[in-house]
Scaffold this active site. Structure first.
Site, PDB file in Angstrom:
ATOM      1  N   HIS A  11      47.541  28.536  51.768  1.00 28.17           N
ATOM      2  CA  HIS A  11      48.218  27.619  50.852  1.00 28.17           C
ATOM      3  C   HIS A  11      47.695  27.768  49.428  1.00 28.17           C
ATOM      4  CE1 HIS A  11      44.719  24.921  50.572  1.00 28.17           C
ATOM      5  NE2 HIS A  11      44.594  25.012  51.888  1.00 28.17           N
ATOM      6  N   CYS A  55      40.817  26.668  55.480  1.00 29.05           N
ATOM      7  CA  CYS A  55      42.084  27.304  55.136  1.00 29.05           C
ATOM      8  C   CYS A  55      41.862  28.440  54.139  1.00 29.05           C
ATOM      9  CB  CYS A  55      43.052  26.284  54.541  1.00 29.05           C
ATOM     10  SG  CYS A  55      43.742  25.128  55.745  1.00 29.05           S
TER      11      CYS A  55
END
Length: 255
Positions: free
Chosen positions: A134, A150
């Site tokens: 992301h 992440c």
């Protein structure tokens, strides 16, 4: 005769209703249907129509692969048909306390998120938590081990990658020379999660010491089996998984 006719009409109507209901969950996208992919989620994010357009514009779009090196802080988008690197991006990976999930995964969902997730989010099918690729509202973190696990990218980069990547695209995350153990063993404590926890659970299950689900999470249920293994092998009684535990379990690091 009339009753039999009415009965067949009712059966036919019921069958047609069921077929229409089931069919409403699927969309034709010129791809094989992946039952593990969140099709309805993709539809809500206008993914299905966009996917059809992308496939028409670029026939090679189907066979892409994302390779992420968390040591080099680099993401590569690779065309598998031509064995060619199409794009390279700088990334941020997980902190040592919250490492990125080393292993082979795939994209299972796409969305336009906001706030700390930047402008785009691509979810991965990691079993021990919600991980993805992301954007970020902290561009200075790119190039560092700074996330909660992440893979972070600059917003302009993740927006470009988002245009190439489809649901089902394979993603490999690597780091270090020791596979799921990255750059070496860490002492695993209750509450930890990650590729190394997953591998320990797998080894314990093979030896008959772990009847629970292998999910990469060191939860309360795992503690009793760690203690049992330690007792049976004459190890110090602690819930931690350390060097002597790895050795007794038969896990060795080879470069």
């Amino acid at each position: 005769m009339l009753k039999r006719c009415l009965l067949w009409i009712m059966i036919y109507s019921l069958c047609m209703s069921m077929l229409l209901y089931v069919g409403s969950f699927f969309e034709h996208t010129e791809n094989k249907v992946d039952l593990n992919a969140p099709i309805r989620l993709c539809k809500e994010n206008e993914y299905v129509g966009w996917e059809e357009k992308k496939l028409k514009e670029n026939p090679d779009y189907k066979n892409l692969w994302i390779l992420i090196d968390i040591n080099e802080k680099r993401l590569e988008l690779i065309d598998l048909d031509y064995k060619k690197i199409l794009r390279k991006y700088r990334i941020a990976s997980g902190k040592p306390s919250t490492p990125s999930p080393i292993g082979s995964w795939k994209i299972i969902g796409k969305g336009r998120w906001g706030e700390g997730f930047g402008t785009r989010f691509m979810a991965l099918n990691v079993p021990w938590g919600k991980y993805g690729i992301h954007g970020t509202n902290k561009p200075n973190s790119i190039g560092w081990a700074s996330s909660h696990g992440c893979i972070r990218m600059n917003n302009k980069d993740v927006e470009e990658l988002y245009k190439f990547v489809k649901v089902g695209t394979p993603v490999t995350i690597q780091g270090g020379v020791f596979g799921p153990f990255g750059n070496g063993f860490r002492i695993i404590e209750p509450g930890f999660r990650g590729s190394d926890v997953y591998e320990v659970q797998r080894f314990m299950k093979e030896k008959g010491y772990y009847p629970l689900w292998v999910d990469g999470i060191y939860g309360e249920g795992m503690k009793r089996y760690v203690i049992k293994f330690r007792k049976d092998h004459g190890l110090n009684l602690t819930h931690n998984i350390d060097g002597e535990f790895y050795k007794a379990l038969g896990i060795q690091l080879f470069e």
